[in-house]
Design a protein around this motif. Structure first.
Motif, PDB file in Angstrom:
ATOM      1  N   UNK A  58      39.223  38.041  30.100  1.00 23.98           N
ATOM      2  CA  UNK A  58      39.353  39.469  29.779  1.00 23.98           C
ATOM      3  C   UNK A  58      40.005  39.647  28.409  1.00 23.98           C
ATOM      4  N   UNK A  59      39.409  40.487  27.606  1.00 24.32           N
ATOM      5  CA  UNK A  59      40.025  40.874  26.335  1.00 24.32           C
ATOM      6  C   UNK A  59      40.748  42.199  26.550  1.00 24.32           C
TER       7      UNK A  59
ATOM      8  N   UNK B 216      48.191  40.431  39.778  1.00 25.36           N
ATOM      9  CA  UNK B 216      47.188  40.107  40.794  1.00 25.36           C
ATOM     10  C   UNK B 216      47.633  39.033  41.789  1.00 25.36           C
ATOM     11  N   UNK B 217      48.511  38.136  41.398  1.00 25.08           N
ATOM     12  CA  UNK B 217      48.951  37.124  42.356  1.00 25.08           C
ATOM     13  C   UNK B 217      49.766  37.732  43.487  1.00 25.08           C
TER      14      UNK B 217
ATOM     15  N   UNK C  64      34.443  42.084  34.319  1.00 24.64           N
ATOM     16  CA  UNK C  64      34.755  40.736  33.823  1.00 24.64           C
ATOM     17  C   UNK C  64      34.680  39.683  34.920  1.00 24.64           C
ATOM     18  N   UNK C  65      34.508  40.109  36.165  1.00 23.13           N
ATOM     19  CA  UNK C  65      34.415  39.156  37.271  1.00 23.13           C
ATOM     20  C   UNK C  65      35.739  38.728  37.854  1.00 23.13           C
ATOM     21  N   UNK C  66      36.829  39.335  37.397  1.00 23.81           N
ATOM     22  CA  UNK C  66      38.140  39.015  37.954  1.00 23.81           C
ATOM     23  C   UNK C  66      38.316  39.678  39.315  1.00 23.81           C
ATOM     24  N   UNK C  67      37.863  40.920  39.421  1.00 22.52           N
ATOM     25  CA  UNK C  67      37.923  41.654  40.686  1.00 22.52           C
ATOM     26  C   UNK C  67      36.526  41.834  41.259  1.00 22.52           C
TER      27      UNK C  67
ATOM     28  N   UNK D  16      38.948  37.890  43.604  1.00 16.16           N
ATOM     29  CA  UNK D  16      38.091  36.962  44.338  1.00 16.16           C
ATOM     30  C   UNK D  16      38.655  35.551  44.367  1.00 16.16           C
ATOM     31  N   UNK D  17      39.233  35.120  43.275  1.00 16.65           N
ATOM     32  CA  UNK D  17      39.741  33.741  43.209  1.00 16.65           C
ATOM     33  C   UNK D  17      40.881  33.520  44.181  1.00 16.65           C
TER      34      UNK D  17
END
Length: 409
Positions: A320-321, A335-336, A367-370, A385-386
């Motif tokens: 992510x930028x 997020x953790x 960005x595929x993080x969420x 998701x991770x």
């Protein structure tokens, strides 16, 4: 202290029995002739253990020491790795619920964890995580009490449509494991009558207060004895397994993490239940070895999870930028500890307005993080998701590490 080092087996006593011929089973059926003709049952009455000597072989003591070392290693990660403790609690609750055949998808579990609409299995699993957290917290540096047990049970079952009426209460009736829906005919385990539940738990509470028993052995014995007593109409397995973590917290072995021992037990439930039966028969060491083995396997697998979690913030920032101090950057850093989000939680962790919080969520989703798991315009829920993948992979790793060979059977 009782001098005899042999562990006492449960006594067996015959008790009168009468089946209610008018009761209905889950499918609307009535008791059959064999149930109606049953006039006597044999109950198991656990021995008093509060002052009984605990004698273990050198080999078992070595396994207990290895388990303690494994716990210490994962506990040390919790001081600087946000979110590890919560993920381990969730892993333990998922596995403990699966042992009781309560299942939920990770997406449904995520929705239930923030109060969104979810299936009954997911709501029950979230209740299990809150119950084990409550029980561990109540035992941190304090003795186990009836109030702690009853509170944890209430947290577990208060929302259950069938069992909610019994939440937070010891059973007033005879129960059994296996057998008929209407009677203990053919049951695998018939616990003590209800009038013996409280005195037997008094004895167990006194045993928990001891400091002369190796902590992992004490946790195993507490679990075995609790399951033998079976003090509730439902929820005994989940509360009993939560007592393992509570025993570790009580003795100061853990302070911030929950070792997901149930995930190791889930790898071979036949072996798990066989060891509980052996314990009731007076064979102590197999259950102690088994719990030590499961504890070590779970803690060592959790170390891999800890390493994976520690890498995630760096990977997210590479994906992510976002300028420093932006809502998107702030959300990544949270997020953790907050891997499951609705708009209200996103606003809270970022301190941003609702439009800016939505912008951050959308940015991280693209960005595929969420990942958004609701697909609706209202009551939207997002997950990292991770982090959820780590939860799934942790259970698999523990299973691979802990599947017992023939020597554990």
């Amino acid at each position: 202290m009782t001098r005899d080092s042999a562990w006492p087996a449960a006594a067996h006593e015959a008790r009168p029995w009468a089946t209610n011929p008018d009761q209905r089973g889950p499918s609307g059926n009535r008791p059959n002739q064999a149930d109606r003709m049953l006039t006597e049952i044999v109950v198991e009455i656990p021995a008093q253990i509060a002052d009984h000597a605990v004698a273990l072989s050198p080999a078992v003591n070595a396994e207990l020491e290895h388990a303690v070392t494994s716990i210490t290693r994962i506990e040390s990660r919790s001081d600087h790795l946000a979110g590890l403790g919560e993920l381990l609690v969730r892993s333990e609750a998922v596995a403990s619920s699966k042992i009781e055949h309560v299942y939920s998808s990770l997406d449904d579990l995520a929705r239930a964890s923030i109060g969104a609409d979810a299936a009954a299995g997911a709501r029950s699993t979230v209740a299990a995580s809150r119950a084990l957290t409550a029980l561990a917290a109540s035992c941190a540096g304090r003795p186990l009490t009836h109030a702690a047990l009853l509170t944890a049970h209430h947290v577990l079952l208060a929302g259950d449509l069938l069992e909610g009426q019994h939440a937070g209460q010891y059973r007033p009736v005879q129960n059994w494991v296996g057998g008929s829906d209407f009677s203990p005919r053919g049951a695998l385990h018939v616990p003590p009558p209800p009038d013996l539940v409280r005195p037997l738990l008094e004895d167990l509470i006194a045993f928990v207060a001891r400091t002369d028993v190796p902590v992992v052995a004490q946790a195993a014995i507490v679990h075995g004895q609790f399951e033998a007593i079976h003090p509730f109409t439902d929820g005994n397995g989940r509360i009993g397994r939560a007592l393992i973590g509570a025993a570790y917290r009580h003795r100061g072995l853990t302070s911030a993490t929950t070792v997901p021992v149930a995930a190791a037990m889930l790898a071979d439930t036949d072996a798990y239940f066989a060891h509980l039966a052996s314990y009731r028969a007076g064979d102590l060491e197999p259950l102690v070895r088994y719990v030590a083995h499961c504890t070590s396997a779970a803690a060592e697998a959790a170390l891999v999870t800890a390493d994976g979690l520690a890498e995630l913030p760096r990977l997210w920032h590479e994906q992510v930028t976002a300028r420093r101090g932006s809502s998107t950057r702030t959300l990544i850093d949270a997020l953790l500890t907050a891997p499951i989000l609705d708009i209200a939680r996103a606003e809270s962790v970022t301190g941003a307005s609702r439009p800016r919080a939505y912008d951050a969520l959308d940015h991280l989703t693209k960005a595929g993080v969420l990942s958004e798991i609701t697909g609706a315009s209202r009551s939207r829920v997002w997950v990292a998701s991770a982090v959820m993948d780590e939860l799934s992979e942790l259970e698999e790793r523990i299973g691979l590490r802990s599947a017992p060979g023939n020597e554990w059977r």
